[in-house]
Motif scaffolding. Structure first.
Motif, mmCIF file in Angstrom:
data_model
loop_
_atom_site.group_PDB
_atom_site.id
_atom_site.type_symbol
_atom_site.label_atom_id
_atom_site.label_comp_id
_atom_site.label_asym_id
_atom_site.label_seq_id
_atom_site.Cartn_x
_atom_site.Cartn_y
_atom_site.Cartn_z
ATOM 1 N N ARG A 1 1.136 -1.100 0.284
ATOM 2 C CA ARG A 1 -0.073 -0.008 -0.034
ATOM 3 C C ARG A 1 0.939 1.163 0.164
ATOM 4 O O ARG A 1 0.208 2.471 -0.334
ATOM 5 N N TRP A 2 1.889 1.531 0.304
ATOM 6 C CA TRP A 2 2.767 2.684 -0.008
ATOM 7 C C TRP A 2 3.135 2.929 -1.334
ATOM 8 O O TRP A 2 3.255 1.938 -2.403
ATOM 9 N N SER A 3 3.299 4.171 -1.204
ATOM 10 C CA SER A 3 4.067 4.394 -2.898
ATOM 11 C C SER A 3 5.192 3.819 -3.032
ATOM 12 O O SER A 3 5.990 3.541 -1.913
ATOM 13 N N ARG A 4 5.893 3.692 -4.155
ATOM 14 C CA ARG A 4 7.031 2.879 -4.644
ATOM 15 C C ARG A 4 7.789 4.029 -4.016
ATOM 16 O O ARG A 4 8.944 3.030 -3.228
ATOM 17 N N LYS A 5 7.730 4.864 -3.699
ATOM 18 C CA LYS A 5 9.355 6.070 -3.246
ATOM 19 C C LYS A 5 9.373 5.618 -2.056
ATOM 20 O O LYS A 5 10.192 6.408 -1.961
ATOM 21 N N LYS A 6 8.927 6.168 -1.318
ATOM 22 C CA LYS A 6 8.088 6.080 -0.580
ATOM 23 C C LYS A 6 8.509 4.630 0.527
ATOM 24 O O LYS A 6 9.853 5.089 1.415
ATOM 25 N N LEU A 7 8.793 3.769 -0.242
ATOM 26 C CA LEU A 7 9.197 1.753 -0.037
ATOM 27 C C LEU A 7 10.691 1.974 -0.481
ATOM 28 O O LEU A 7 11.316 1.536 0.894
ATOM 29 N N ILE A 8 11.079 2.743 -1.103
ATOM 30 C CA ILE A 8 12.192 2.618 -1.675
ATOM 31 C C ILE A 8 13.546 3.349 -0.691
ATOM 32 O O ILE A 8 14.454 2.641 -0.266
ATOM 33 N N VAL A 9 13.073 4.557 -0.419
ATOM 34 C CA VAL A 9 13.628 5.451 1.151
ATOM 35 C C VAL A 9 13.867 4.901 2.246
ATOM 36 O O VAL A 9 15.013 4.712 2.254
ATOM 37 N N ALA A 10 12.531 4.113 2.529
ATOM 38 C CA ALA A 10 12.752 3.098 3.773
ATOM 39 C C ALA A 10 13.562 1.474 3.535
ATOM 40 O O ALA A 10 14.135 1.555 4.683
ATOM 41 N N GLY B 1 13.325 -4.896 -6.618
ATOM 42 C CA GLY B 1 11.346 -5.485 -7.272
ATOM 43 C C GLY B 1 10.711 -3.919 -7.158
ATOM 44 O O GLY B 1 10.261 -3.465 -8.251
ATOM 45 N N THR B 2 10.651 -2.778 -6.162
ATOM 46 C CA THR B 2 10.408 -1.922 -6.231
ATOM 47 C C THR B 2 10.732 -0.660 -7.146
ATOM 48 O O THR B 2 10.032 -0.090 -7.717
ATOM 49 N N ALA B 3 12.396 -0.989 -6.776
ATOM 50 C CA ALA B 3 13.087 0.266 -8.239
ATOM 51 C C ALA B 3 12.255 0.064 -9.669
ATOM 52 O O ALA B 3 12.421 0.533 -10.832
ATOM 53 N N GLN C 1 2.098 4.688 -7.626
ATOM 54 C CA GLN C 1 1.311 4.941 -6.206
ATOM 55 C C GLN C 1 1.179 3.598 -5.475
ATOM 56 O O GLN C 1 1.517 2.819 -6.328
ATOM 57 N N GLY C 2 0.799 2.936 -4.622
ATOM 58 C CA GLY C 2 0.703 1.669 -3.763
ATOM 59 C C GLY C 2 -0.561 0.699 -4.426
ATOM 60 O O GLY C 2 -1.838 1.415 -4.644
ATOM 61 N N GLY C 3 -0.386 0.011 -4.264
ATOM 62 C CA GLY C 3 -1.289 -1.477 -4.687
ATOM 63 C C GLY C 3 -2.440 -1.745 -3.604
ATOM 64 O O GLY C 3 -2.641 -1.198 -2.470
ATOM 65 N N SER C 4 -2.121 -2.494 -4.108
ATOM 66 C CA SER C 4 -3.016 -3.764 -2.757
ATOM 67 C C SER C 4 -2.619 -5.450 -2.480
ATOM 68 O O SER C 4 -1.788 -5.652 -3.369
#
Length: 398
Positions: free
Chosen positions: A79-88, A125-127, A200-203
């Protein structure tokens, strides 16, 4: 309300190539921390009071972290946006590599290497999903190759540099270097990578859908089998070249640069080929890989030919990567992050399979030619699995 919109507009003006390069920095950190551990293994073994064979558990722990972390983090961060997840994930790389550098005993160090491996597959994967969203569909394969570029460059620059640091200033300095690269990655992604709406995030349900598709499992199977031949050789490259060619162990690190160059060139070329003929790229690469592994048996008896053989191992192996990644994402449109992350889980399964088979034939006393020969069968197995995948695809289309 106007200020965020202005900021988003400004960030979307950043050239896609710059944003993709920022994403690839994380691959440089990940590739360096993964492979440099092999180079500094004697150092941390001695310092932490364990034998070299026992110290190998730290490398296995990292690989296990990759296999476990890729799907779990992709699902948890759906559910996270891809960018926020990559930063984390990049921040996680900073924390656990920094803690690895100050570990005071072996068991905590092994645990930290496991934790360091968790973001590996999920990051790529997210990148991959975010990188694909930054370019037009026709250039997706090239974008995927650019995201992976940092991982291949790590084998040319990052790993030799970290190994040299470990030998010169102590093994802990290698993980300090990775921490610095990861910190730069955090800053680069924050300031140079946009956060487009399509990324953006999915489900969670959407991501899990990927694992209900037979084509996803068949493609993962082709990766796990097809790439195993590389690791059957790479895991034992030091004793192979020392025994067959009489090469000094200190020189082997230089020869491994040829492998990294081959990976980098193969990744770039593969990205372009995947845009034109993805299925043919995968099939040809797997078929040729068997020939390259057989040829390496003869090439390993001279330093010059061994360098050529290592280049070809890297080039042919990575040339299929962008096409395979794109294929996974196509068959898991509702869960592209999980599918792309699973690419790296499958790659590490290939690592385990290849290393195990290479070690088995060496333990059986079959000599140092045996790892490449047994490894040559694995791309054929991968090609067979891929053939089933293509046949199923054509049947569904018909």
């Amino acid at each position: 309300m106007l200020e965020p919109a202005t900021t988003d507009t400004r960030r979307t003006r950043i050239p896609a190539a710059v944003s993709l390069a920022a994403l690839s920095l994380g691959g440089l950190a990940i590739g360096t921390t993964e492979f440099a551990s092999m180079g500094v293994l004697p150092g941390f073994a001695a310092d932490l009071g364990v034998s070299v064979p026992t110290a190998g558990a730290a490398i296995s722990a990292y690989a296990l972290g990759v296999v476990v972390g890729a799907p779990l983090i992709a699902i948890a961060g759906a559910r996270w946006s891809r960018k926020k997840l990559i930063v984390a994930l990049a921040v996680t790389l900073v924390v656990f590599n920094a803690l690895s550098a100050v570990a005071s005993s072996f068991l905590p160090f092994v645990a930290l290497r496991f934790l360091s491996g968790l973001p590996h597959g999920a990051y790529f994967g997210t990148a991959a999903v975010l990188g694909a969203a930054l370019v037009e569909p026709a250039k997706r394969a090239r974008a995927l190759a650019t995201v992976m570029l940092g991982l291949t460059i790590a084998n040319i620059i990052g790993v030799p540099a970290a190994t040299w640091l470990g030998e010169t200033f102590g093994w802990r300095s290698a993980y300090v270097a990775v921490t610095v690269i990861a910190l730069i990655t955090v800053a680069a992604v924050v300031f140079l990578v946009p956060d487009p709406p399509q990324a953006q995030g999915g489900s969670i349900r959407g991501e899990l859908t990927a694992y209900t598709r037979p084509q996803v499992w068949l493609t993962l199977g082709a990766i796990a089998a097809g790439f195993g031949g590389l690791f059957a050789v790479y895991s034992y490259i030091n004793p192979i070249l020392t025994a067959n060619a009489g090469i000094d162990p200190t020189t082997i690190a230089l020869l491994l640069g040829a492998l990294g160059i081959g990976m980098t060139v193969g990744n770039v070329v593969g990205g372009r080929l995947a845009e034109r003929a993805p299925r043919a790229t995968i099939a040809v690469a797997l078929g040729v890989y068997t020939l390259v592994l057989i040829g390496f048996v003869f090439a390993s008896y001279q330093a010059a030919t061994a360098a050529v053989g290592l280049f070809l191992l890297g080039f042919v192996g990575l040339s299929a990567g962008p096409a395979l990644m794109g294929r996974l994402m196509d068959f898991a449109a509702e869960g592209p992050s999980l599918a792309a992350a699973s690419f790296h889980s499958a790659f590490n399964v290939a690592n385990a399979i290849g290393a195990a088979l290479g070690g088995a034939v060496l333990a059986a006393g079959l000599g140092y030619d045996a790892p490449a020969l047994v490894g040559a069968a694995l791309p054929l197995l991968g090609l067979a699995v891929f053939g089933v995948s293509v046949a199923l695809e054509r049947r569904q289309t018909a």
